[in-house]
Design a protein around this motif. Sequence first.
Motif, PDB file in Angstrom:
ATOM      1  N   VAL A 140      39.532  30.358  30.219  1.00  0.00           N
ATOM      2  CA  VAL A 140      38.923  31.072  31.343  1.00  0.00           C
ATOM      3  C   VAL A 140      39.686  30.782  32.631  1.00  0.00           C
ATOM      4  O   VAL A 140      39.908  31.682  33.451  1.00  0.00           O
ATOM      5  CB  VAL A 140      37.440  30.673  31.486  1.00  0.00           C
ATOM      6  CG1 VAL A 140      36.885  31.126  32.833  1.00  0.00           C
ATOM      7  CG2 VAL A 140      36.635  31.291  30.356  1.00  0.00           C
ATOM      8  N   SER A 144      41.290  33.651  34.878  1.00  0.00           N
ATOM      9  CA  SER A 144      40.819  33.861  36.246  1.00  0.00           C
ATOM     10  C   SER A 144      41.914  33.619  37.279  1.00  0.00           C
ATOM     11  O   SER A 144      41.813  34.113  38.407  1.00  0.00           O
ATOM     12  CB  SER A 144      39.624  32.942  36.542  1.00  0.00           C
ATOM     13  OG  SER A 144      39.996  31.580  36.436  1.00  0.00           O
ATOM     14  N   ARG A 145      42.954  32.874  36.914  1.00  0.00           N
ATOM     15  CA  ARG A 145      44.038  32.600  37.857  1.00  0.00           C
ATOM     16  C   ARG A 145      45.275  33.456  37.607  1.00  0.00           C
ATOM     17  O   ARG A 145      46.214  33.428  38.408  1.00  0.00           O
ATOM     18  CB  ARG A 145      44.431  31.121  37.774  1.00  0.00           C
ATOM     19  CG  ARG A 145      43.456  30.199  38.478  1.00  0.00           C
ATOM     20  CD  ARG A 145      43.430  30.476  39.957  1.00  0.00           C
ATOM     21  NE  ARG A 145      42.529  29.593  40.670  1.00  0.00           N
ATOM     22  CZ  ARG A 145      42.351  29.627  41.987  1.00  0.00           C
ATOM     23  NH1 ARG A 145      43.022  30.512  42.721  1.00  0.00           N
ATOM     24  NH2 ARG A 145      41.514  28.805  42.568  1.00  0.00           N
ATOM     25  N   THR A 173      39.963  39.107  38.796  1.00  0.00           N
ATOM     26  CA  THR A 173      40.033  37.963  37.886  1.00  0.00           C
ATOM     27  C   THR A 173      39.496  36.693  38.535  1.00  0.00           C
ATOM     28  O   THR A 173      38.770  35.921  37.897  1.00  0.00           O
ATOM     29  CB  THR A 173      41.478  37.730  37.426  1.00  0.00           C
ATOM     30  OG1 THR A 173      42.338  37.605  38.575  1.00  0.00           O
ATOM     31  CG2 THR A 173      41.951  38.888  36.564  1.00  0.00           C
ATOM     32  N   GLN A 174      39.817  36.466  39.811  1.00  0.00           N
ATOM     33  CA  GLN A 174      39.342  35.260  40.471  1.00  0.00           C
ATOM     34  C   GLN A 174      37.830  35.291  40.653  1.00  0.00           C
ATOM     35  O   GLN A 174      37.167  34.260  40.570  1.00  0.00           O
ATOM     36  CB  GLN A 174      40.038  35.094  41.821  1.00  0.00           C
ATOM     37  CG  GLN A 174      39.817  33.727  42.465  1.00  0.00           C
ATOM     38  CD  GLN A 174      40.854  33.439  43.533  1.00  0.00           C
ATOM     39  OE1 GLN A 174      42.040  33.642  43.326  1.00  0.00           O
ATOM     40  NE2 GLN A 174      40.405  32.985  44.676  1.00  0.00           N
ATOM     41  N   LEU A 176      35.704  36.501  38.611  1.00  0.00           N
ATOM     42  CA  LEU A 176      35.026  36.343  37.324  1.00  0.00           C
ATOM     43  C   LEU A 176      34.909  34.888  36.881  1.00  0.00           C
ATOM     44  O   LEU A 176      34.241  34.606  35.881  1.00  0.00           O
ATOM     45  CB  LEU A 176      35.781  37.123  36.238  1.00  0.00           C
ATOM     46  CG  LEU A 176      35.619  38.643  36.235  1.00  0.00           C
ATOM     47  CD1 LEU A 176      36.552  39.249  35.202  1.00  0.00           C
ATOM     48  CD2 LEU A 176      34.176  39.023  35.940  1.00  0.00           C
ATOM     49  N   GLN A 177      35.539  33.967  37.578  1.00  0.00           N
ATOM     50  CA  GLN A 177      35.626  32.595  37.094  1.00  0.00           C
ATOM     51  C   GLN A 177      34.249  31.965  36.889  1.00  0.00           C
ATOM     52  O   GLN A 177      33.961  31.408  35.824  1.00  0.00           O
ATOM     53  CB  GLN A 177      36.446  31.748  38.069  1.00  0.00           C
ATOM     54  CG  GLN A 177      36.683  30.329  37.591  1.00  0.00           C
ATOM     55  CD  GLN A 177      37.685  29.584  38.456  1.00  0.00           C
ATOM     56  OE1 GLN A 177      38.379  30.173  39.267  1.00  0.00           O
ATOM     57  NE2 GLN A 177      37.764  28.284  38.283  1.00  0.00           N
ATOM     58  N   LEU A 180      32.315  33.630  33.898  1.00  0.00           N
ATOM     59  CA  LEU A 180      32.843  33.268  32.584  1.00  0.00           C
ATOM     60  C   LEU A 180      32.533  31.810  32.243  1.00  0.00           C
ATOM     61  O   LEU A 180      32.256  31.490  31.080  1.00  0.00           O
ATOM     62  CB  LEU A 180      34.348  33.519  32.542  1.00  0.00           C
ATOM     63  CG  LEU A 180      34.771  34.993  32.631  1.00  0.00           C
ATOM     64  CD1 LEU A 180      36.285  35.116  32.640  1.00  0.00           C
ATOM     65  CD2 LEU A 180      34.175  35.796  31.476  1.00  0.00           C
ATOM     66  N   TYR A 181      32.569  30.924  33.243  1.00  0.00           N
ATOM     67  CA  TYR A 181      32.178  29.538  32.981  1.00  0.00           C
ATOM     68  C   TYR A 181      30.712  29.458  32.560  1.00  0.00           C
ATOM     69  O   TYR A 181      30.344  28.663  31.688  1.00  0.00           O
ATOM     70  CB  TYR A 181      32.408  28.684  34.232  1.00  0.00           C
ATOM     71  CG  TYR A 181      33.837  28.231  34.415  1.00  0.00           C
ATOM     72  CD1 TYR A 181      34.686  28.107  33.333  1.00  0.00           C
ATOM     73  CD2 TYR A 181      34.323  27.925  35.673  1.00  0.00           C
ATOM     74  CE1 TYR A 181      35.997  27.696  33.499  1.00  0.00           C
ATOM     75  CE2 TYR A 181      35.638  27.510  35.847  1.00  0.00           C
ATOM     76  CZ  TYR A 181      36.461  27.397  34.757  1.00  0.00           C
ATOM     77  OH  TYR A 181      37.756  26.978  34.922  1.00  0.00           O
TER      78      TYR A 181
END
Length: 215
Positions: A140, A144-145, A173-174, A176-177, A180-181
């Motif tokens: 993830v 995300s990065r 993407t950033q 969503l971090q 997703l965690y």
Amino acid sequence: TSTSSTNNSSSSAYSRSARGFSMTYHAIAWGAALASVSVLWAAKQLQTELHAGDLWCWVEPGVWRMVVFYIPLLLFVLLNLGVYIAITVTVYRKYHAVVVGGSSVEEQPRAAFVRQPTTRLQFAKQTAGWAFRASLYLIVFVISRSGSLLNRFWQLAHPQRASFALMLLHVMTQGLQGFLYAMIYMYNESVLRRARAAWAARNAAPRDIDALMQS
């Protein structure tokens, strides 16, 4: 009794060791952050004015942003990837030797991990499944990065030509971090078991709820 005392002693020693590593980790993490901010402040690279399309970074655009943050980030991702691969290979070799080599009962892995595979391929698949679950946080983090890394390297190579697609990928993407965690946390077997029990308990009698939670 002696076995219980030995387990308690081992658990206590492990807790002390974990606390020691935790202090070391925090010292390195906060020390590196303080050092990088100090360097940027001394070099006058801290961004004090907001630029259009660049509102989420406090470091001035250019080489400093890459040297202090993004290049170390990429190196640490590769380092963690190498560590996970080494752990997976070690686990595969160790537990395969235990199962196939017929070690003593005390050395047998937990049934939750080893389900008595009959072939090397089956055991490899089982180990790969465990490795995937163990590395979900790293996966993830890389996802995300990835957008920010691509966007920043593009900006470094083309300072006068921004890419809207990469900027959009960066933001998506950033952002969503955290989500997703949270999904990984819910993927934990204990959490899923409690969720299934709570769902089944809606129509269950009160005396059956404890049985559902323990199943």
